[in-house]
Design a protein around this motif. Structure first.
Motif, PDB file in Angstrom:
ATOM      1  N   ILE A   1      56.499  15.425  48.019  1.00  0.00           N
ATOM      2  CA  ILE A   1      55.379  16.167  48.580  1.00  0.00           C
ATOM      3  C   ILE A   1      54.140  15.306  48.796  1.00  0.00           C
ATOM      4  O   ILE A   1      53.582  15.250  49.900  1.00  0.00           O
ATOM      5  N   MET A   2      53.688  14.614  47.737  1.00  0.00           N
ATOM      6  CA  MET A   2      52.397  13.943  47.843  1.00  0.00           C
ATOM      7  C   MET A   2      52.340  12.840  48.911  1.00  0.00           C
ATOM      8  O   MET A   2      51.360  12.747  49.632  1.00  0.00           O
ATOM      9  N   PRO A   3      53.374  11.980  49.027  1.00  0.00           N
ATOM     10  CA  PRO A   3      53.296  10.967  50.082  1.00  0.00           C
ATOM     11  C   PRO A   3      53.119  11.596  51.466  1.00  0.00           C
ATOM     12  O   PRO A   3      52.344  11.092  52.285  1.00  0.00           O
ATOM     13  N   ALA A   4      53.811  12.707  51.712  1.00  0.00           N
ATOM     14  CA  ALA A   4      53.684  13.359  53.023  1.00  0.00           C
ATOM     15  C   ALA A   4      52.276  13.913  53.210  1.00  0.00           C
ATOM     16  O   ALA A   4      51.686  13.811  54.292  1.00  0.00           O
ATOM     17  N   VAL A   5      51.731  14.479  52.130  1.00  0.00           N
ATOM     18  CA  VAL A   5      50.392  15.046  52.215  1.00  0.00           C
ATOM     19  C   VAL A   5      49.379  13.944  52.554  1.00  0.00           C
ATOM     20  O   VAL A   5      48.545  14.103  53.454  1.00  0.00           O
ATOM     21  N   PHE A   6      49.495  12.809  51.877  1.00  0.00           N
ATOM     22  CA  PHE A   6      48.547  11.730  52.123  1.00  0.00           C
ATOM     23  C   PHE A   6      48.785  11.066  53.465  1.00  0.00           C
ATOM     24  O   PHE A   6      47.846  10.662  54.138  1.00  0.00           O
ATOM     25  N   ALA A   7      50.069  10.946  53.860  1.00  0.00           N
ATOM     26  CA  ALA A   7      50.368  10.352  55.161  1.00  0.00           C
ATOM     27  C   ALA A   7      49.734  11.181  56.276  1.00  0.00           C
ATOM     28  O   ALA A   7      49.312  10.658  57.296  1.00  0.00           O
ATOM     29  N   ALA A   8      49.646  12.494  56.060  1.00  0.00           N
ATOM     30  CA  ALA A   8      49.048  13.361  57.069  1.00  0.00           C
ATOM     31  C   ALA A   8      47.524  13.384  56.944  1.00  0.00           C
ATOM     32  O   ALA A   8      46.841  14.019  57.740  1.00  0.00           O
ATOM     33  N   GLY A   9      47.018  12.701  55.928  1.00  0.00           N
ATOM     34  CA  GLY A   9      45.568  12.600  55.770  1.00  0.00           C
ATOM     35  C   GLY A   9      44.911  13.884  55.324  1.00  0.00           C
ATOM     36  O   GLY A   9      43.788  14.178  55.724  1.00  0.00           O
ATOM     37  N   ILE A  10      45.605  14.691  54.518  1.00  0.00           N
ATOM     38  CA  ILE A  10      44.954  15.895  54.009  1.00  0.00           C
ATOM     39  C   ILE A  10      44.833  15.869  52.501  1.00  0.00           C
ATOM     40  O   ILE A  10      45.543  15.146  51.820  1.00  0.00           O
ATOM     41  N   GLU A  11      43.942  16.697  52.008  1.00  0.00           N
ATOM     42  CA  GLU A  11      43.720  16.805  50.573  1.00  0.00           C
ATOM     43  C   GLU A  11      44.848  17.615  49.936  1.00  0.00           C
ATOM     44  O   GLU A  11      45.200  18.672  50.446  1.00  0.00           O
ATOM     45  N   PRO A  12      45.398  17.116  48.828  1.00  0.00           N
ATOM     46  CA  PRO A  12      46.418  17.919  48.179  1.00  0.00           C
ATOM     47  C   PRO A  12      45.783  19.124  47.502  1.00  0.00           C
ATOM     48  O   PRO A  12      44.698  19.029  46.951  1.00  0.00           O
ATOM     49  N   GLY A  13      46.439  20.251  47.568  1.00  0.00           N
ATOM     50  CA  GLY A  13      45.965  21.423  46.840  1.00  0.00           C
ATOM     51  C   GLY A  13      47.046  21.793  45.861  1.00  0.00           C
ATOM     52  O   GLY A  13      48.036  21.082  45.725  1.00  0.00           O
ATOM     53  N   SER A  14      46.889  22.918  45.188  1.00  0.00           N
ATOM     54  CA  SER A  14      47.969  23.335  44.308  1.00  0.00           C
ATOM     55  C   SER A  14      48.333  24.765  44.655  1.00  0.00           C
ATOM     56  O   SER A  14      47.701  25.395  45.480  1.00  0.00           O
ATOM     57  N   GLY A  15      49.345  25.274  43.987  1.00  0.00           N
ATOM     58  CA  GLY A  15      49.682  26.676  44.158  1.00  0.00           C
ATOM     59  C   GLY A  15      50.307  26.942  45.503  1.00  0.00           C
ATOM     60  O   GLY A  15      50.720  26.035  46.209  1.00  0.00           O
ATOM     61  N   PRO A  16      50.349  28.237  45.852  1.00  0.00           N
ATOM     62  CA  PRO A  16      51.047  28.628  47.070  1.00  0.00           C
ATOM     63  C   PRO A  16      50.521  27.887  48.297  1.00  0.00           C
ATOM     64  O   PRO A  16      51.276  27.587  49.215  1.00  0.00           O
TER      65      PRO A  16
ATOM     66  N   PRO B   1      54.315   6.304  57.339  1.00  0.00           N
ATOM     67  CA  PRO B   1      53.179   5.383  57.227  1.00  0.00           C
ATOM     68  C   PRO B   1      52.033   6.049  56.466  1.00  0.00           C
ATOM     69  O   PRO B   1      51.724   7.213  56.717  1.00  0.00           O
ATOM     70  N   GLY B   2      51.469   5.342  55.526  1.00  0.00           N
ATOM     71  CA  GLY B   2      50.350   5.899  54.760  1.00  0.00           C
ATOM     72  C   GLY B   2      50.790   6.637  53.513  1.00  0.00           C
ATOM     73  O   GLY B   2      49.974   7.233  52.806  1.00  0.00           O
ATOM     74  N   SER B   3      52.096   6.587  53.208  1.00  0.00           N
ATOM     75  CA  SER B   3      52.587   7.366  52.070  1.00  0.00           C
ATOM     76  C   SER B   3      52.192   6.758  50.728  1.00  0.00           C
ATOM     77  O   SER B   3      52.154   7.454  49.710  1.00  0.00           O
ATOM     78  N   ALA B   4      51.864   5.449  50.741  1.00  0.00           N
ATOM     79  CA  ALA B   4      51.573   4.774  49.469  1.00  0.00           C
ATOM     80  C   ALA B   4      50.424   5.452  48.719  1.00  0.00           C
ATOM     81  O   ALA B   4      50.421   5.514  47.485  1.00  0.00           O
ATOM     82  N   ALA B   5      49.478   5.999  49.467  1.00  0.00           N
ATOM     83  CA  ALA B   5      48.343   6.660  48.819  1.00  0.00           C
ATOM     84  C   ALA B   5      48.815   7.850  47.980  1.00  0.00           C
ATOM     85  O   ALA B   5      48.233   8.154  46.938  1.00  0.00           O
ATOM     86  N   GLY B   6      49.885   8.496  48.425  1.00  0.00           N
ATOM     87  CA  GLY B   6      50.427   9.634  47.679  1.00  0.00           C
ATOM     88  C   GLY B   6      51.061   9.195  46.376  1.00  0.00           C
ATOM     89  O   GLY B   6      50.936   9.864  45.351  1.00  0.00           O
TER      90      GLY B   6
ATOM     91  N   ILE C   1      52.571  24.693  49.315  1.00  0.00           N
ATOM     92  CA  ILE C   1      53.838  24.802  50.048  1.00  0.00           C
ATOM     93  C   ILE C   1      53.763  25.661  51.300  1.00  0.00           C
ATOM     94  O   ILE C   1      54.520  25.454  52.212  1.00  0.00           O
ATOM     95  N   PHE C   2      52.852  26.620  51.332  1.00  0.00           N
ATOM     96  CA  PHE C   2      52.875  27.514  52.493  1.00  0.00           C
ATOM     97  C   PHE C   2      51.803  27.218  53.532  1.00  0.00           C
ATOM     98  O   PHE C   2      51.812  27.787  54.610  1.00  0.00           O
ATOM     99  N   GLU C   3      50.841  26.352  53.205  1.00  0.00           N
ATOM    100  CA  GLU C   3      49.847  26.002  54.226  1.00  0.00           C
ATOM    101  C   GLU C   3      49.896  24.519  54.548  1.00  0.00           C
ATOM    102  O   GLU C   3      50.097  24.116  55.690  1.00  0.00           O
ATOM    103  N   THR C   4      49.730  23.681  53.506  1.00  0.00           N
ATOM    104  CA  THR C   4      49.651  22.239  53.729  1.00  0.00           C
ATOM    105  C   THR C   4      50.938  21.683  54.350  1.00  0.00           C
ATOM    106  O   THR C   4      50.896  21.004  55.377  1.00  0.00           O
ATOM    107  N   LEU C   5      52.078  21.962  53.709  1.00  0.00           N
ATOM    108  CA  LEU C   5      53.307  21.347  54.197  1.00  0.00           C
ATOM    109  C   LEU C   5      53.728  21.829  55.591  1.00  0.00           C
ATOM    110  O   LEU C   5      54.067  21.005  56.429  1.00  0.00           O
TER     111      LEU C   5
END
Ligand code: TRP
Length: 434
Positions: free
Chosen positions: A263-278, A188-193, A281-285
């Motif tokens: 990646i992005m749909p999951a990031v947005f579904a969790a309501g966090i800001e996407p970042g880049s770089g390590p 739910p909320g993945s569309a924003a990603g 994958i190692f903090e956000t996800l």
């Protein structure tokens, strides 16, 4: 000496795609696209890939295919006796430097795969990353493990090692990333990603967008460091270069796009800001996996395992191409056996990698031009060596190779190789310098 060859065009494309598909597709492309105009960026990226990256790819590939030599040997053949040939040493050194720090990140991925398998991430997962990279021992152990895996594949040879590993891994990688994307898109909320990734936003498009897109296509296709050249030298004479170039670029982009949808749909579904770089994958996800794990413990564990497995394998298919480039050099130019070459290069890249690894912890005080050892190695190769290598390759392909043969092999791209690419690459070099 008898040269080993890839079996057919498909296995060449798989090996090239293996080199191309890596961390750059997973942690860089989705973010770049989102930040720089969504679908507009993707269109510009395709434009740059075809007009800039492909001619460089074809240059490297034709040099490899026609000289049937690894990176320095090929250059020596095209520039006999010229002092300029020593520039070719850059393309021997570059992949080994990349391998050293890439293996450190590959090691972190192994550690995260292990944590996913062993029971999942703890509550304080975001700060765990900082603690991991700054601790001295575990990252070194994982770096060693990653490099051993890489060496094992390369040691087995071109056909039974590299070809076999890629032939299995590339399809598996696509299956894995599609599974993750399907899962991610149903949250739910993945569309924003999806919107973040695709919505064309021309207000973010400017000259800078082209520079970013060029840089990304360059890095993503592993150009300028002699890897494409070395793999191409294992092509049979009847292998088609255009087909290989388009095939590799196609799979590389396809993987980057699907990774974006994973990646992005999951990031947005969790309501966090996407970042880049390590951090992505190692903090956000991992944070998302912990959050999901509260309601869906089994599924979240499973996806987390699949995700880090994907990263480890994607990184391995790239790292073996870097090591092979160095091995081919030592084997052909210095007469080392494959085993001896792998052993020597293992020792060298392990040592430089260890310094890179420690530069997040005990050696963090050591700065070169204001960068720690890891970032310095990355900046040196990505901003300078890769570009100089590419310039050398298009020059050799456009002005030193047999013109008739080149025209036949590369068609309309030949004009770009000869007259356009050198100037564009030089412009990139200048812009990196400033
Ligand atoms: N293309 C790889 C990726 O996307 C990174 C890379 C850059 C690379 N240069 C390379 C891989 C040279 C192998 C060889 O992650």
């Amino acid at each position: 000496m008898d040269r080993e060859h890839f079996s057919n065009d498909i296995t060449v494309i798989m090996a090239m795609a293996g080199s191309a598909i890596g961390l750059g597709n997973i942690w860089r492309f989705p973010y770049m696209a989102g930040q720089n105009g969504g679908a507009a960026f993707i269109v510009i990226y395709i434009f740059c890939a075809v007009l800039l990256a492909l001619p460089i790819f074809l240059s490297e590939a034709s040099i490899g295919k026609y000289t049937q030599s690894g990176t320095f040997g090929a250059i020596e053949k095209l520039l006999p006796g010229s002092k300029l040939r020593w520039l070719g040493m850059i393309t021997v050194i570059s992949p080994l430097i990349i391998l050293s720090y890439y293996s450190v990140v590959g090691g972190w991925s192994i550690k995260y795969l292990y944590v996913s398998l062993a029971g999942g991430f703890g509550e304080d997962v975001a700060s765990e990353y900082g603690r991991l990279v700054s601790s001295p021992v575990i990252p070194l152990v994982c770096h060693t493990l990653f490099l051993l895996l890489t060496s094992g594949v390369v040691l087995a040879g071109v056909k039974s090692g590299i070809e076999r590993f890629n032939k299995i891994s590339i399809p598996v990688l696509f299956v894995l990333i599609v599974i993750i994307a399907v899962y991610s898109l149903t949250l739910p909320g993945s569309a924003a990603g999806v919107e973040y990734l695709l919505k064309p936003d021309f207000s973010n498009v400017g000259p800078k967008t082209f520079i970013y897109a060029m840089g990304q296509s360059f890095f993503s296709l592993s150009l300028g460091v002699g890897t494409v050249l070395t793999y191409s030298s294992y092509m049979k004479k009847d292998a088609g270069l255009m087909k290989t170039g388009f095939g590799t670029a196609f799979f590389d982009l396809l993987f980057a796009l699907i990774a974006g949808f994973a990646i992005m749909p999951a990031v947005f579904a969790a309501g966090i800001e996407p970042g880049s770089g390590p951090g992505l994958i190692f903090e956000t996800l991992p944070y998302i996996f912990v959050k999901m794990g509260i309601t869906l413990p089994f599924l979240s564990r499973l996806i987390s395992i699949l995700f880090f497995l994907t990263i480890v394998v994607a990184a391995l298919t790239s790292s073996i191409s870097m090591l092979e480039t160095g091995v081919a050099y030592l084997n052909e130019e210095k007469g080392f056996s494959r085993k001896k070459a792998v052993t020597v290069l293992f020792a060298l890249t392990w040592t430089l990698g260890a310094l890179c690894s420690l530069s997040f912890g005990p050696l963090s005080g050591v700065k070169i031009f204001g960068l720690n050892i890891f970032s310095f190695c990355d900046a040196l190769v990505s901003n300078f060596f890769m570009v100089m290598g590419a310039l050398l390759f298009v020059y050799l392909a456009g002005w030193r190779m047999d013109e008739g043969q080149m025209r036949k092999e590369t068609g309309a791209a030949y004009f770009f190789i000869r007259y356009v690419s050198p100037f564009v690459i030089f412009a990139i070099f200048l812009s990196n310098l400033l």
